[in-house]
Design an enzyme around this catalytic site. Structure first.
Site, PDB file in Angstrom:
ATOM      1  N   ASP A  96       0.870  -1.187   0.000  1.00  0.00           N
ATOM      2  CA  ASP A  96       0.000   0.000   0.000  1.00  0.00           C
ATOM      3  C   ASP A  96       0.905   1.235   0.000  1.00  0.00           C
ATOM      4  OD1 ASP A  96      -2.039   1.859   0.549  1.00  0.00           O
ATOM      5  OD2 ASP A  96      -3.075   0.475   1.906  1.00  0.00           O
ATOM      6  N   ASP A 191      -2.721   4.829  -2.413  1.00  0.00           N
ATOM      7  CA  ASP A 191      -3.658   5.523  -1.537  1.00  0.00           C
ATOM      8  C   ASP A 191      -4.077   6.872  -2.145  1.00  0.00           C
ATOM      9  OD1 ASP A 191      -4.794   5.572   1.247  1.00  0.00           O
ATOM     10  OD2 ASP A 191      -3.552   7.370   1.435  1.00  0.00           O
ATOM     11  N   GLU A 243      -6.802   4.062  -5.251  1.00  0.00           N
ATOM     12  CA  GLU A 243      -7.956   4.483  -4.448  1.00  0.00           C
ATOM     13  C   GLU A 243      -8.335   5.891  -4.890  1.00  0.00           C
ATOM     14  OE1 GLU A 243      -9.297   5.080   0.197  1.00  0.00           O
ATOM     15  OE2 GLU A 243      -7.423   5.905  -0.526  1.00  0.00           O
ATOM     16  N   HIS A 317     -10.663  -1.107   5.607  1.00  0.00           N
ATOM     17  CA  HIS A 317     -10.327  -0.654   6.960  1.00  0.00           C
ATOM     18  C   HIS A 317     -10.902   0.722   7.290  1.00  0.00           C
ATOM     19  CE1 HIS A 317      -7.613   1.169   4.184  1.00  0.00           C
ATOM     20  NE2 HIS A 317      -7.228   2.014   5.108  1.00  0.00           N
ATOM     21  N   ASP A 318     -11.565   1.356   6.331  1.00  0.00           N
ATOM     22  CA  ASP A 318     -12.160   2.681   6.556  1.00  0.00           C
ATOM     23  C   ASP A 318     -13.684   2.630   6.637  1.00  0.00           C
ATOM     24  OD1 ASP A 318      -9.629   3.881   6.280  1.00  0.00           O
ATOM     25  OD2 ASP A 318      -9.899   4.194   4.120  1.00  0.00           O
TER      26      ASP A 318
HETATM   27  O1  TEU Z   1      -8.443   6.810   2.731  1.00  0.00           O
HETATM   28  C1  TEU Z   1      -8.911   7.857   1.969  1.00  0.00           C
HETATM   29  C2  TEU Z   1     -10.204   8.451   2.350  1.00  0.00           C
HETATM   30  O2  TEU Z   1     -10.513   9.567   1.998  1.00  0.00           O
HETATM   31  C3  TEU Z   1     -11.151   7.698   3.141  1.00  0.00           C
HETATM   32  O3  TEU Z   1     -11.470   6.450   2.914  1.00  0.00           O
HETATM   33  C4  TEU Z   1     -11.265   8.203   4.495  1.00  0.00           C
HETATM   34  O4  TEU Z   1     -10.722   7.350   5.450  1.00  0.00           O
HETATM   35  C5  TEU Z   1     -12.723   8.380   4.790  1.00  0.00           C
HETATM   36  O5  TEU Z   1     -13.394   8.758   3.653  1.00  0.00           O
HETATM   37  C6  TEU Z   1     -12.903   9.467   5.764  1.00  0.00           C
HETATM   38  O6  TEU Z   1     -14.267   9.600   5.995  1.00  0.00           O
HETATM   39  C7  TEU Z   1      -7.100   6.461   2.645  1.00  0.00           C
HETATM   40  C8  TEU Z   1      -6.807   5.323   3.587  1.00  0.00           C
HETATM   41  O7  TEU Z   1      -7.538   4.194   3.185  1.00  0.00           O
HETATM   42  C9  TEU Z   1      -7.119   5.767   4.978  1.00  0.00           C
HETATM   43  O8  TEU Z   1      -6.997   4.743   5.920  1.00  0.00           O
HETATM   44  C10 TEU Z   1      -6.192   6.906   5.299  1.00  0.00           C
HETATM   45  O9  TEU Z   1      -6.514   7.441   6.547  1.00  0.00           O
HETATM   46  C11 TEU Z   1      -6.264   8.010   4.254  1.00  0.00           C
HETATM   47  O10 TEU Z   1      -6.239   7.524   2.923  1.00  0.00           O
HETATM   48  C12 TEU Z   1      -5.074   8.925   4.384  1.00  0.00           C
HETATM   49  O11 TEU Z   1      -3.905   8.290   3.987  1.00  0.00           O
END
Ligand code: TEU
Ligand code: CA
Length: 542
Positions: A96, A191, A243, A317-318
């Site tokens: 990642d 990411d 992403e 994970h989000d």
């Molecule tokens: O996530 C990006 C992102 O904008 C989201 O999924 C976010 O966590 C959510 O929309 C907020 O409401 C990526 C990663 O997957 C996440 O874990 C990180 O925190 C983020 O980027 C920053 O690197």
């Protein structure tokens, strides 16, 4: 490992997967020890969220050194062992890469803070801030007194956005990818990679939080193409996924069209905002099923017409757990988890499974705010309180929306701490582990896990699932999501009841059941779907 179409990718959040040295934190050895399990499941690649050195303000998405392994997870030698052992089972490892920003502890940022103008140009320092908001709450700009400047951080203040317009930055990042390719890493998830190119000078967003200005920015396609040709594009069989935050179908087609040599596929989140009002994550709202169907149909058809490729998923994970969100946690736990899996795995694209999804893990149901760990949740607790919400209202929103819902330890068995660790984990185990765990699933031939295995086998052996054309069915039906996939003379159709009530539908003639989530199915031209029932049918044309 095969082509993009035949992959099924399993996401591991290492900190919550399996702890082997009993410090309450999951580790690389835990992943190595679980390879038999993952191989039995049938997945072809494992995506590990970041395991690089990091102060862990955002659980590793704040990277300090992209070529060093965080000792809390293990060592570079363990990465090499993992690559080798996984390879022996036909499983690739995907890393990642968090290239939109670095940790403020990164050497580059530290040099910038110390006044080195070369390194200040690695980041986005400005004299005047604009009104963009951080995705984790508050302004996206942080003032540095010693420099009398602000730096941009679209996420936490410890995550400083990189300046991709600086060719040196782009070159470093390509070298980092090459470093991991040389170790044997076969996949990369990038990411929030559609945020890397910000239009300059920055301007205020009069009607929003800035995202419509900086998402899918001016040079994003050029920069991705360059990264591709300078690193992963030179190796065969490397799988890449980007992403994409608040993106559009047109951009996603461009990111993933093979001829453009950018990425193999894209995650988008539109289908996971159907329980938001006006894109607001921290406002309570209900699930709009019609919108969900519309988005699936729209993205599937537009992406195939444009020659793009989607990463298919419900969970990561989000995101809160899907069975808690669009399924049923109790009476129809099994049925709804299987139904939700079916509609994702049978679409056109590459499916992703997030750890624990395959056993139907649910939301955390924490009862006290002190149980939450995530920086985004904690920031928003403060914001919601400032807005005057009561503690009960704050709690209800966080329970529904927190990223920690997905981050509780993997539930392996019924022993203390769910077999994740022998000691108290960094975040609490969901108390339902005594019912929902891997061991119980492995014992039950009708388990959610067994069903995921069947879906993965189906994809492996079915050219229609891999390559077939997607066609929406029953588009206006209020309870059923249905579509077909077709290739040459064969058609597979999927019917899924998203609700608890019985619904009667017409099925195509001469249908044969190939997969379903209820026993004793008797197919007939008029069929009544039971709560959360789904059918995968095959039809042969003469
Ligand atoms: O996530 C990006 C992102 O904008 C989201 O999924 C976010 O966590 C959510 O929309 C907020 O409401 C990526 C990663 O997957 C996440 O874990 C990180 O925190 C983020 O980027 C920053 O690197
Ligand atoms: Ca550990």
């Amino acid at each position: 490992m095969g082509a993009l179409q035949s992959h099924v990718i399993y996401q591991i959040y290492p900190v919550s997967f399996k702890d082997t040295n009993q410090d309450g934190i999951g580790d690389l050895q835990g992943v190595i020890n679980s390879l038999d399990y993952l191989s039995t499941l049938g997945v072809t690649m494992i995506w590990l969220t970041p395991i690089f050195t990091s102060p862990m303000h955002d659980n590793g998405y704040d990277v300090q050194d992209y070529t060093a392994i965080n000792p809390m997870f293990g060592t570079l030698d363990e990465v090499k062992t993992l690559v080798k052992c996984a390879q022996a089972k036909g499983i690739g490892i995907m890393f990642d890469m968090v290239f939109n920003h670095t940790s403020t502890d990164h050497e580059w940022f530290q040099k910038a803070l110390n006044g080195d103008p070369n390194y200040q140009d690695y980041y986005l320092f400005v004299k005047e801030k604009v009104n963009w908001e951080s995705k984790f709450g508050g302004s996206a700009f942080k003032y540095v007194e010693s420099l009398d400047m602000y730096y941009l951080h679209l996420f936490d203040q410890h995550q400083a956005d990189l300046n991709w317009d600086n060719p040196k930055v782009r070159q470093h990042l390509a070298h980092i990818v090459q470093f991991w390719l040389d170790i044997g890493i076969q996949g990369f998830r990038f990411d929030v990679v559609n945020l890397i190119s910000k239009p300059k000078p920055f301007v205020d967003d009069p009607t929003g939080d800035g995202r419509r200005i900086y998402s899918d920015g001016p040079h994003v396609h050029t920069y991705l193409h360059e990264l591709n040709t300078k690193s992963f594009g030179k190796s065969d069989n490397v799988i890449t996924v980007g992403e994409m935050s608040s993106t559009s179908i047109e951009h996603c087609i461009a990111y993933s069209q093979p001829a453009r040599q950018e990425l193999n596929m894209v995650f988008n989140f539109h289908h996971l905002k159907v329980d938001y009002i006006d894109n607001q994550k921290w406002t309570p709202s209900v699930f709009d099923f019609h919108k969900l169907k519309h988005l699936f149909n729209q993205w599937q058809t537009a992406m195939q017409n444009g020659g793009g490729w989607q990463a298919l998923f419900w969970c990561n994970h989000d995101q809160p757990r899907i069975v808690s969100r669009f399924g049923h946690e109790t009476t129809y736990h099994k049925q709804s988890a299987k139904m939700l899996a079916t509609v994702v795995h049978c679409q056109r694209g590459t499916p992703f499974i997030y750890q624990g999804e395959e056993i139907g893990m649910t939301n955390a149901h924490f009862t006290s705010l002190s149980q939450y760990r995530d920086v985004e949740s904690l920031n928003h607790v403060a914001i919601l309180r400032q807005q005057g919400l009561s503690e009960a209202e704050v709690m209800a929103i966080v329970q529904a929306r927190s990223r920690d819902n997905a981050r509780t330890p993997m539930q392996w068995d019924t022993s203390l701490f769910a077999g994740f660790s022998d000691v108290t984990p960094w975040i609490e185990v969901n108390p339902n582990y005594s019912d929902i765990n891997v061991e119980a699933n492995l014992r039950d031939p009708d388990s959610i896990l067994a069903y995921y295995q069947a879906l993965i086998r189906l994809r492996k052996h079915s050219r229609i699932i891999q390559d077939g054309w997607y066609n929406p069915l029953l588009v206006d039906h209020p309870e059923v999501f249905a579509f077909e996939r077709s290739l040459e003379n064969d058609t597979i159709s999927v019917y899924a009841n998203f609700f608890e009530k019985h619904v009667t539908i017409e099925l195509p003639s001469q249908s044969i059941l190939i997969l379903g989530n209820y026993p004793d199915v008797v197919i007939s031209s008029t069929y009544t779907l039971r709560p959360y029932e789904c059918l995968v049918l095959q039809h042969q044309h003469e």
